[in-house]
Design an enzyme around this catalytic site. Structure first.
Site, PDB file in Angstrom:
ATOM      1  N   HIS A 115       0.845  -1.183   0.000  1.00 15.77           N
ATOM      2  CA  HIS A 115       0.000   0.000   0.000  1.00 15.77           C
ATOM      3  C   HIS A 115       0.889   1.245   0.000  1.00 15.77           C
ATOM      4  CE1 HIS A 115      -3.822   2.084   0.844  1.00 15.77           C
ATOM      5  NE2 HIS A 115      -3.052   2.941   1.483  1.00 15.77           N
ATOM      6  N   ALA A 116       0.712   2.118  -0.972  1.00 13.15           N
ATOM      7  CA  ALA A 116       1.596   3.269  -1.130  1.00 13.15           C
ATOM      8  C   ALA A 116       1.499   4.207   0.064  1.00 13.15           C
ATOM      9  CB  ALA A 116       1.243   4.026  -2.402  1.00 13.15           C
ATOM     10  N   HIS A 155       1.219  12.176  -5.798  1.00 10.80           N
ATOM     11  CA  HIS A 155       0.437  12.293  -4.566  1.00 10.80           C
ATOM     12  C   HIS A 155       1.297  12.055  -3.329  1.00 10.80           C
ATOM     13  CE1 HIS A 155      -2.966  11.587  -1.761  1.00 10.80           C
ATOM     14  NE2 HIS A 155      -2.120  10.726  -1.248  1.00 10.80           N
ATOM     15  N   GLU A 156       2.017  10.944  -3.307  1.00 14.28           N
ATOM     16  CA  GLU A 156       2.803  10.599  -2.110  1.00 14.28           C
ATOM     17  C   GLU A 156       3.874  11.644  -1.827  1.00 14.28           C
ATOM     18  OE1 GLU A 156       1.931   8.423  -0.029  1.00 14.28           O
ATOM     19  OE2 GLU A 156       0.398   7.518  -1.291  1.00 14.28           O
ATOM     20  N   HIS A 179       2.874  14.519   0.366  1.00 17.56           N
ATOM     21  CA  HIS A 179       3.015  14.339   1.805  1.00 17.56           C
ATOM     22  C   HIS A 179       4.432  14.715   2.252  1.00 17.56           C
ATOM     23  CE1 HIS A 179      -0.852  12.500   2.205  1.00 17.56           C
ATOM     24  NE2 HIS A 179      -0.539  11.411   1.539  1.00 17.56           N
ATOM     25  N   GLU A 206      -3.801  14.812   2.557  1.00 17.11           N
ATOM     26  CA  GLU A 206      -4.155  14.056   1.360  1.00 17.11           C
ATOM     27  C   GLU A 206      -4.421  14.975   0.176  1.00 17.11           C
ATOM     28  OE1 GLU A 206      -3.948  10.804   1.075  1.00 17.11           O
ATOM     29  OE2 GLU A 206      -3.321  10.704   3.160  1.00 17.11           O
ATOM     30  N   HIS A 234      -7.795   0.248   5.198  1.00 21.05           N
ATOM     31  CA  HIS A 234      -7.927   1.280   6.220  1.00 21.05           C
ATOM     32  C   HIS A 234      -8.799   0.844   7.387  1.00 21.05           C
ATOM     33  CE1 HIS A 234      -6.566   3.247   2.577  1.00 21.05           C
ATOM     34  NE2 HIS A 234      -6.106   4.227   3.325  1.00 21.05           N
ATOM     35  N   TYR A 272     -10.052  11.329   3.422  1.00 19.16           N
ATOM     36  CA  TYR A 272      -9.936  11.155   1.979  1.00 19.16           C
ATOM     37  C   TYR A 272     -11.116  11.790   1.251  1.00 19.16           C
ATOM     38  CZ  TYR A 272      -6.442   7.842   3.572  1.00 19.16           C
ATOM     39  OH  TYR A 272      -5.359   7.264   4.184  1.00 19.16           O
TER      40      TYR A 272
END
Length: 631
Positions: free
Chosen positions: A367-368, A397-398, A401, A425, A526, A536
């Site tokens: 899971h990324a 996206h990552e 963060h 997010e 999750h 999210y």
């Protein structure tokens, strides 16, 4: 498509949590707070004297002590979580259980001790830190010997069960990646059902442990003064918990008509593909036909729903292969987007310590996720990256963060977090909106020419199959958990209520009757990892609000869905001004810094997708849209 952020520690007891600490969590650590306050008893008095009221100075000293000691334990726990996520075995699970227990126990201790300062006239910064301390645990343990370790053990078991889940079909063993790949590509409803039911089966053994986890975490939440764990989760948004629930309802109501249009069009296309026996013309959609294990992203079935007579002139998947992209080049490209906005490049340790691809010699959590292991600059991502358009987006996206984590690195420890958990997010998703536009693909040399606006409907439909299809799913997970935590539903009702909410919000149904033993919510990462999910949903709202504001700042004159802010340093400056605030101010202050608005607003979504919504209404003319039990 939704990915977890991690800050420096695993407050949420994330074992196998595809990311270590939760995106919504503030990292705490070990240590003891001050003892009870007493004053000497005067000789003339016959009994004990009440403790002296703590002072503002003592409140600040308490917070300073908490930040220092909890940071140490948080960093240790983050390292343990990283090892546990990248080397899944008995010993790493054992280590995670102990590290999580120590962190949880210390967190609860400080959270409970903070209550003695509730009536102290502390300075605003100290008061905010005290409040954040109180709500810092995603899964708090009761303040009893052994409670933290017991809760950690149950959480670790749930995470491990999920991460190592496998099932057999026709003599072959499938893990989640295998089954997901099949569901994305096959158009055989017998096979999609087999993959779907196979993966759901791995969660059935989790039901009893999940009920136990609920009991244990509720005890901890009640010890902190909350009605239950759900109320604790809803308290992290600078507003009353019930007001927050109402706020999410308001946002959903702004976009629900658009979702129903998309649902109606997609259902008709599935009916044309499979016939009435598989997918009826009216009512809910069969969940396994949508190309995703949880039906949270419908983009894999674009070939089924693609508009007739309008074709895309390119495929991002094929462009990446043609241009000889590999996982590392994808991450380097993602980094270059942020540096084009004026952000400093990632440290060398990022490239040395991250996991970019799935190892062949061991079990890992794929899971990324994004990590800030030391709350300074030990930034990492953990992915099992594939060279395709979905992971190209995920990389952007990552990294959002990571750049957010770096921006607030100079904040005090308890402020090292997003303005609210939806912000963290939304930042990556906002950049992701630019990363898949033909404008950006042309800017970085992946696409030779930006297509004409005749291709906008296919482009927007693909985007809506991701973004709009996700919105009801983003709500229903926590709606279900809030009812579990409150005791509104019992363990025996877990699965029945789950499917009632799926039908209500998403308009979906299972491909067949579910067995009494099923625990289908647990088949979602999750839920197994106890990561709050409303963040999210908020991210899906905020990213379009950020996009509209950024494009206005950049002076963009075209359609919102074609805007790329790549290279716009003025936008980067204003964005950084919001990011570096961390959680030091209420989220409306942070939102206003970048967008000029103080309320979350879903109208930006309607602006972005306006051409598609009008087109869908034309396509749905004469159709019976909606489903029984819808919102």
């Amino acid at each position: 498509m939704k990915y977890l952020l991690t800050s420096a520690a695993c407050i949420a007891l994330l074992t196998g949590c595809a990311t270590a600490p939760t995106d919504s969590s503030v990292v705490l650590g070990a240590g003891s707070g001050p003892g009870a306050y007493t004053v000497p008893v005067a000789p003339a008095l016959a009994g004990p004297v009440a403790p002296a009221k703590p002072t503002a100075e003592e409140a600040k000293a308490f917070v300073d002590d908490a930040e220092k000691k909890l940071a140490d334990l948080g960093e240790y726990d983050a390292h343990v979580q990283w090892v546990g996520a990248t080397f899944i075995n008995y010993d790493t699970e054992w280590l995670q259980t102990r590290a999580d227990a120590a962190l949880n126990e210390a967190t609860v201790k400080y959270a409970m001790e903070s209550a003695q300062y509730n009536d102290v006239d502390a300075d605003p910064v100290t008061r905010r830190k005290l409040n954040l301390l109180r709500i810092s645990q995603t899964l708090p343990a009761a303040a009893e010997p052994g409670a933290a370790e017991e809760l950690s053990a149950v959480a670790a078991k749930l995470g491990s069960t999920y991460s190592t889940g496998k099932f057999d079909w026709k003599g072959k063993t499938y893990n989640l990646d295998d089954a997901s790949d099949v569901m994305a590509k096959t158009r055989d409803p017998v096979t999609t059902r087999a993959m779907w039911e196979g993966w759901m089966s791995i969660a059935a053994p989790m039901k009893d442990d999940y009920a136990k986890l609920t009991t244990l975490s509720n005890a901890g939440a009640q010890g902190l003064g909350f009605k239950d764990t759900g109320a604790l989760w809803r308290s992290g948004y600078d507003m009353d918990p019930d007001a927050f629930a109402a706020e999410t309802d308001k946002l959903w109501n702004q976009v629900a008509p658009f979702y129903k249009n998309l649902h109606c069009y997609t259902r008709r296309k599935l009916n044309e593909k499979y016939g009435d026996a598989v997918q009826p013309k009216t009512g809910p959609i069969r969940a396994d036909l949508l190309g995703n294990m949880w039906a949270q992203d419908w983009s894999n079935i674009y070939d089924v729903v693609a508009p007739k007579g309008i074709k895309s002139s390119y495929s991002l998947d094929k462009l990446l292969v043609k241009k000889k992209y590999d996982p590392l080049k994808m991450v380097k490209t993602g980094e270059s987007f942020y540096t084009s906005l004026g952000f400093k490049g990632l440290p060398s340790t990022f490239w040395e310590r991250s996991q970019f691809t799935r190892p062949r010699d061991r079990e890992v959590v794929c899971h990324a996720s994004a990590w800030d292991v030391d709350n300074v600059d030990d930034l990492r991502i953990k992915m099992c990256t594939k060279v395709n358009g979905e992971d190209f987006y995920t990389v952007h996206h990552e990294l959002g963060h990571n750049f957010y984590q770096r921006a607030y690195a100079d904040q005090p420890y308890l402020f090292k977090n997003g303005a609210n958990d939806g912000f963290h997010e939304a930042i990556g998703d906002f950049v992701g909106l630019s990363s898949v536009t033909p404008t950006y693909l042309n800017q970085i040399g992946l696409l030779a020419k930006v297509p004409s606006d005749s291709e906008d409907i296919p482009y927007l439909l693909k985007m809506a199959l991701q973004k709009i299809a996700f919105l009801p799913f983003g709500l229903e997970i926590d709606r279900w958990r809030w009812e579990v935590f409150s005791g509104q539903i019992t363990e025996a009702q877990y699965n029945q209520r789950w499917w009632e909410l799926v039908r209500k919000y998403q308009g979906l149904e299972a491909p067949g009757v579910r067995p009494d033993s099923a625990f289908d919510p647990g088949a979602k990462y999750h839920v197994a990892a106890s990561v709050p999910y409303t963040r999210y949903f908020l991210a899906d709202i905020l990213q379009f609000q950020f996009q509209r504001a950024a494009c206005e700042q950049a002076g963009w004159k075209g359609p919102l869905h074609r805007c790329s802010v790549y290279g716009e340093r003025a936008v980067g400056e204003k964005l950084n001004a919001m990011l570096e605030m961390g959680q030091s101010q209420p989220w409306p202050d942070a939102l206003e810094t970048f967008t000029g608005q103080r309320d979350m607003d879903a109208t930006a979504i309607m602006d972005y997708f306006a051409p598609l919504n009008a087109w869908l209404e034309e396509q749905n003319a004469g159709q019976t849209c909606g489903w029984d039990g819808e919102i």
